[in-house]
Write a protein that holds these residues in place. Structure first.
Motif, short mmCIF file in Angstrom:
data_model
loop_
_atom_site.label_atom_id
_atom_site.label_comp_id
_atom_site.label_asym_id
_atom_site.label_seq_id
_atom_site.Cartn_x
_atom_site.Cartn_y
_atom_site.Cartn_z
N VAL B 259 0.83 -1.21 0.00
CA VAL B 259 0.00 0.00 0.00
C VAL B 259 0.87 1.25 0.00
O VAL B 259 0.62 2.20 -0.75
CB VAL B 259 -0.94 -0.01 1.23
N LEU B 260 1.90 1.25 0.83
CA LEU B 260 2.67 2.48 1.00
C LEU B 260 3.60 2.76 -0.18
O LEU B 260 3.77 3.90 -0.58
CB LEU B 260 3.50 2.42 2.28
N PHE B 261 4.22 1.72 -0.69
CA PHE B 261 5.28 1.97 -1.66
C PHE B 261 5.04 1.38 -3.04
O PHE B 261 5.63 1.82 -4.01
CB PHE B 261 6.60 1.44 -1.12
N LEU B 262 4.20 0.37 -3.13
CA LEU B 262 4.05 -0.29 -4.43
C LEU B 262 2.71 0.03 -5.08
O LEU B 262 2.26 -0.68 -5.99
CB LEU B 262 4.20 -1.80 -4.26
N GLY B 263 2.06 1.06 -4.64
CA GLY B 263 0.84 1.49 -5.31
C GLY B 263 -0.37 0.61 -5.07
O GLY B 263 -1.31 0.64 -5.87
N GLY B 264 -0.39 -0.15 -4.01
CA GLY B 264 -1.59 -0.90 -3.63
C GLY B 264 -2.21 -1.68 -4.77
O GLY B 264 -1.55 -2.50 -5.41
N TRP B 265 -3.47 -1.39 -5.04
CA TRP B 265 -4.20 -2.15 -6.06
C TRP B 265 -4.03 -1.56 -7.45
O TRP B 265 -4.65 -2.02 -8.40
CB TRP B 265 -5.69 -2.19 -5.70
N LEU B 266 -3.23 -0.50 -7.60
CA LEU B 266 -3.09 0.15 -8.92
C LEU B 266 -2.25 -0.72 -9.85
O LEU B 266 -1.29 -1.35 -9.43
CB LEU B 266 -2.42 1.51 -8.75
N PRO B 267 -2.60 -0.74 -11.13
CA PRO B 267 -1.81 -1.51 -12.09
C PRO B 267 -0.47 -0.84 -12.37
O PRO B 267 -0.29 0.36 -12.09
CB PRO B 267 -2.68 -1.53 -13.34
N ILE B 268 0.48 -1.60 -12.93
CA ILE B 268 1.79 -1.03 -13.24
C ILE B 268 1.64 0.09 -14.28
O ILE B 268 2.12 1.21 -14.10
CB ILE B 268 2.74 -2.11 -13.79
N ASP B 273 -5.35 -1.63 -16.76
CA ASP B 273 -6.33 -1.57 -15.66
C ASP B 273 -7.55 -2.45 -15.88
O ASP B 273 -8.45 -2.46 -15.06
CB ASP B 273 -6.74 -0.12 -15.37
N PHE B 274 -7.57 -3.24 -16.99
CA PHE B 274 -8.67 -4.20 -17.12
C PHE B 274 -8.48 -5.37 -16.16
O PHE B 274 -9.41 -6.09 -15.85
CB PHE B 274 -8.80 -4.70 -18.57
N ILE B 275 -7.26 -5.56 -15.69
CA ILE B 275 -7.03 -6.59 -14.67
C ILE B 275 -7.50 -6.04 -13.33
O ILE B 275 -7.12 -4.92 -12.96
CB ILE B 275 -5.54 -6.96 -14.61
N PRO B 276 -8.32 -6.78 -12.60
CA PRO B 276 -8.88 -6.22 -11.36
C PRO B 276 -7.81 -5.87 -10.32
O PRO B 276 -6.72 -6.47 -10.30
CB PRO B 276 -9.78 -7.35 -10.84
N GLY B 277 -8.13 -4.89 -9.52
CA GLY B 277 -7.18 -4.38 -8.52
C GLY B 277 -6.72 -5.44 -7.56
O GLY B 277 -5.56 -5.46 -7.14
N ALA B 278 -7.63 -6.36 -7.22
CA ALA B 278 -7.28 -7.41 -6.25
C ALA B 278 -6.12 -8.25 -6.76
O ALA B 278 -5.23 -8.64 -6.00
CB ALA B 278 -8.49 -8.28 -5.96
N VAL B 279 -6.10 -8.51 -8.07
CA VAL B 279 -5.03 -9.31 -8.65
C VAL B 279 -3.71 -8.57 -8.55
O VAL B 279 -2.68 -9.14 -8.17
CB VAL B 279 -5.34 -9.64 -10.13
N PHE B 281 -2.96 -6.30 -6.42
CA PHE B 281 -2.56 -6.28 -5.01
C PHE B 281 -1.91 -7.60 -4.64
O PHE B 281 -0.83 -7.64 -4.04
CB PHE B 281 -3.79 -6.02 -4.12
N ALA B 282 -2.54 -8.69 -5.05
CA ALA B 282 -2.04 -10.02 -4.69
C ALA B 282 -0.65 -10.22 -5.28
O ALA B 282 0.24 -10.78 -4.62
CB ALA B 282 -2.99 -11.09 -5.19
N LEU B 283 -0.44 -9.76 -6.50
CA LEU B 283 0.85 -9.94 -7.16
C LEU B 283 1.96 -9.22 -6.40
O LEU B 283 3.01 -9.79 -6.08
CB LEU B 283 0.79 -9.41 -8.59
N LYS B 284 1.71 -7.93 -6.12
CA LYS B 284 2.73 -7.14 -5.43
C LYS B 284 2.99 -7.69 -4.04
O LYS B 284 4.12 -7.77 -3.57
CB LYS B 284 2.27 -5.69 -5.33
N PHE B 285 1.88 -8.06 -3.41
CA PHE B 285 1.96 -8.61 -2.06
C PHE B 285 2.81 -9.89 -2.05
O PHE B 285 3.69 -10.06 -1.21
CB PHE B 285 0.52 -8.86 -1.60
#
Lengths: 366, 336
Positions: B259-268, B273-279, B281-285
């Motif tokens: 959330v703080l540094f990798l842009g949370g649910w935002l796409p690269i 942005d057609f890929i849902p935010g949850a995905v 988030f899960a990837l970065k997480f």
């Protein structure tokens, strides 16, 4: 009223970092060690006493269980002592097999030390890398002797079995592989900043201290003392090989680490020359009487084990059992300096210092 | 929906809904912990030339952790005779509860968040500090010398690393002008904070590893020195609670880093942005979690005094410098 109190802490006999059943009674103030008192004997099996009722050949399996990480050197020292007393000439092929077995043992022993030492410092992976290579060595020794740890391979006058076909070639292939892996080990651990911080300047002692405390092996050579029995008092056929005695000047834990790694390289050099010079044919055991009786008298021999000078003293009254048998077990002597080193150190340093001594409890307790 | 409920009158229905939602979140987190442990063992196995779990639940050992948890449930629950009983029993609960509570503020996507608090970040940091009390309690009440040493180490470590951790996120707060985690993510629409706050990120990441008590900062439980540290006397499910707290914190901290540094649910890139935010988030997480696992199988453990030195003499000054630097740059940028 606020006050501090010294605490008595038992490290071991059951503790992950005491490498067996070694016990330390620590007096600590916070995490600073005020006094350390080693307690040994939990693995004492009375090898020396037992040996007085055993024939010389029967003693050999007992020596396997002393320094169980490099059993080949123990095998050798007892055979060497008896041979010295009886004046037996060992066939050349047997000598080469013995040296190869011992040097492979030295590499595997240092590998095990490296893995467990770094594990003590908290890095888990190196242990498994070390065991990968150690496994190859154990397989080689297994082919030679039929056992993986307690080899019982050497006999008075030679070795029990000749090397199986193609074994020498396998050793030849192993050497470059091992060299490659050692580079990898250095990449993984030696340059690591956290590792260096843990070991640099820790557990320092001078050359005089090392000599006064009767240290030997890498524990002595790390202070700059160039003393290796393979070079200084060549036994077996070690005078035929060209190799160095690695030393360091610092006398700290890191220098012991470097000495051991350099020794792996030197052992590989010896192995390389062994493989080249290995005689094509010949017997692997000298003509020795069925029942070995050492002549009346006494003998003391010492050789260089991975941990230091291992000595064997035999007093014989001409019977088939020794009258008295005594092993100088290097781990036991190397351990002596521990209380001095630990004073004023922290518990984290204790682990590093104890690990760097490279004790094998089977050997300490005899 | 949750926001409306938060502001409505208390009642049985509200309570019921909250309870069920919390239960769902708990199950999600337990599911994560189950598979995080498996992932850890698998990744470490892969890095250490081993297979890892491969027997229970198919070739990937999918049910291994479940079996382990069952075993822990069935284990005898021992309490040392000379332990401080009430504290001993309470300690695992105190260690675990905050780890779960902090997750409420994490925005997994722009819609999926439990409590959108104005000072979410502050809330997270304040609550997560409570766990140390549980750890020190466990260390003290066990009446075991190793546990005591572990508990003391934990206390010292928390004080030394909580401060750089807070200082390192101040840069982010300065840039966003808010402590609300949603707004922090929204502010990273154009560029992630890892790129404009690299120093802050480094300090934060190191301090967070120390907060998580993971190698190279796992001193409170240093296996080779203190055997198991503060929970050496615990067994069965009480022990499991400490481990659970540890892994839930890993979940929370990896989420917070995202959330703080990798842009949370935002796409690269915005066209993705057609890929849902949850995905996303899960990837970065997962990337952050993998980094933590990677650390564990690579690094040796740092020494206690060096840990303190590093926290106070390196991380804290660097974090402070980062705040000044951020403030100056922000001020300069606003001039033009």
């Amino acid at each position: 009223m606020l006050r501090t109190e010294e605490m008595l802490l038992n490290v071991g006999p059951q503790h992950p970092s005491t490498h067996g059943v070694f016990r330390l009674i620590l007096k600590i103030d916070g995490e600073t060690i005020k006094e350390a008192k080693p307690v040994i004997g939990y693995l004492h099996r009375g090898t020396e006493k037992l040996a007085e009722d055993l024939q010389y050949t029967q003693i050999i399996p007992y020596t396997d269980r002393m320094d169980y990480v490099s059993a080949m050197t123990n095998n050798y020292v007892i055979c060497h002592a008896v041979e010295t007393m009886m004046g037996i000439e060992v066939p050349e092929r047997a000598e080469y097999l013995r040296v190869m077995a011992m040097e492979l043992g030295r590499v595997s022993s240092h590998l095990l030390w490296w893995g467990t030492f770094v594990l003590d410092l908290g890095a888990t992976s190196p242990l498994l890398y070390a065991f990968r290579e150690r496994e190859m060595i154990l397989n080689l020794l297994n082919e030679l002797s039929g056992a993986r740890l307690t080899f019982n391979y050497m006999r008075v006058g030679g070795v029990k079995w000749d090397a199986p076909e193609g074994w020498v070639d396998k050793v030849r292939d192993f050497i470059p592989h091992m060299r490659e892996q050692v580079k990898g080990y250095h990449d993984l651990v030696t340059g690591n900043e956290i590792f260096l911080n843990r070991v640099k300047g820790i557990g320092k002692y001078s050359k005089e201290d090392a000599l006064n405390y009767s240290l030997s092996g890498p524990n002595l050579r790390c202070t700059g003392m160039k003393w290796d029995l393979r070079k200084n008092e060549p036994y077996s056929i070690y005078d035929r090989f060209d190799f160095d005695v690695p030393t360091r000047e610092e006398g700290d834990v890191l220098s012991r680490y470097h000495v051991r790694f350099a020794e792996i390289e030197e052992s590989l050099k010896i192995l390389e020359q062994c493989v080249e010079q290995f005689p094509e044919e010949g017997p692997v055991i000298a003509k020795v009487p069925k029942i070995i009786k050492a002549p009346k008298g006494e003998a003391f021999v010492r050789i260089e084990s991975p941990r230091g000078e291992i000595g064997c003293y035999i007093a014989s009254d001409g019977k088939k059992e020794p009258y008295r048998l005594k092993f100088r077990r290097p781990s036991f002597y190397n351990l002596q300096i521990l209380p001095k080193l630990l004073e004023g150190e922290s518990i984290s340093n204790l682990i590093a210092i104890l690990g760097a001594v490279d004790i094998i409890l089977g050997e300490v307790d005899g | 929906m949750v926001q409306d409920l938060l502001h409505s009158q208390p009642g049985i229905l509200n309570f019921g809904i909250f309870f069920i939602l919390a239960l769902v979140l708990l199950l999600v987190i337990l599911g994560f912990v189950t598979y995080a442990i498996l992932a850890e063992r698998k990744v470490m196995g892969f890095m250490q030339l081993r297979y890892g779990p491969n027997q229970v639940g198919g070739p990937w050992g999918l049910l291994q952790t479940v079996a382990d948890v069952l075993k822990l449930l069935l284990k005898e629950d021992t309490i040392p005779k000379l332990a401080d009983r009430p504290l001993f029993i309470l300690a695992p609960v105190i260690a675990f509860a905050p780890s779960f509570v902090v997750i409420a503020t994490i925005p997994f996507t722009d819609k999926l968040q439990f409590a959108d608090i104005g000072v979410g970040l502050l809330y997270y940091i304040a609550i997560s500090g409570l766990t140390t009390i549980g750890v020190v309690m466990a260390g003290w009440s066990s009446n075991n010398k190793y546990a005591l040493l572990g508990g003391m180490r934990a206390a010292a470590q928390m004080i030394s690393y909580e401060i750089p951790l807070v200082m390192s996120v101040l840069g982010v707060i300065l840039l966003t002008g808010s402590m609300n985690l949603n707004e922090i993510v929204a502010a990273q629409e154009n560029v992630w904070y890892i790129l404009i706050q690299p120093i802050g990120f480094l300090v934060f990441f190191i301090a967070s590893v120390a907060e998580l008590n993971r190698i190279p900062f796992d001193l409170p439980e240093a296996e080779n020195e203190l055997i198991a540290g503060y929970f050496v006397e615990y067994s069965g499910f009480r022990w499991a609670f400490f481990m659970l707290a540890e892994y839930v914190y890993m979940f929370a901290m990896a989420s917070l880093t995202t959330v703080l540094f990798l842009g949370g649910w935002l796409p690269i890139f915005s066209f993705l942005d057609f890929i849902p935010g949850a995905v996303w988030f899960a990837l970065k997480f997962s990337l952050v979690v993998f980094m933590l696992l990677w650390f564990r199988s690579t690094f040796p453990r740092i020494k206690a005094d060096q840990l303190m030195e590093f926290g106070w003499k390196v991380l804290l000054p660097v974090a402070l410098a980062n705040i000044f630097l951020t403030a100056i740059i922000k001020e300069l940028l606003s001039l033009f």
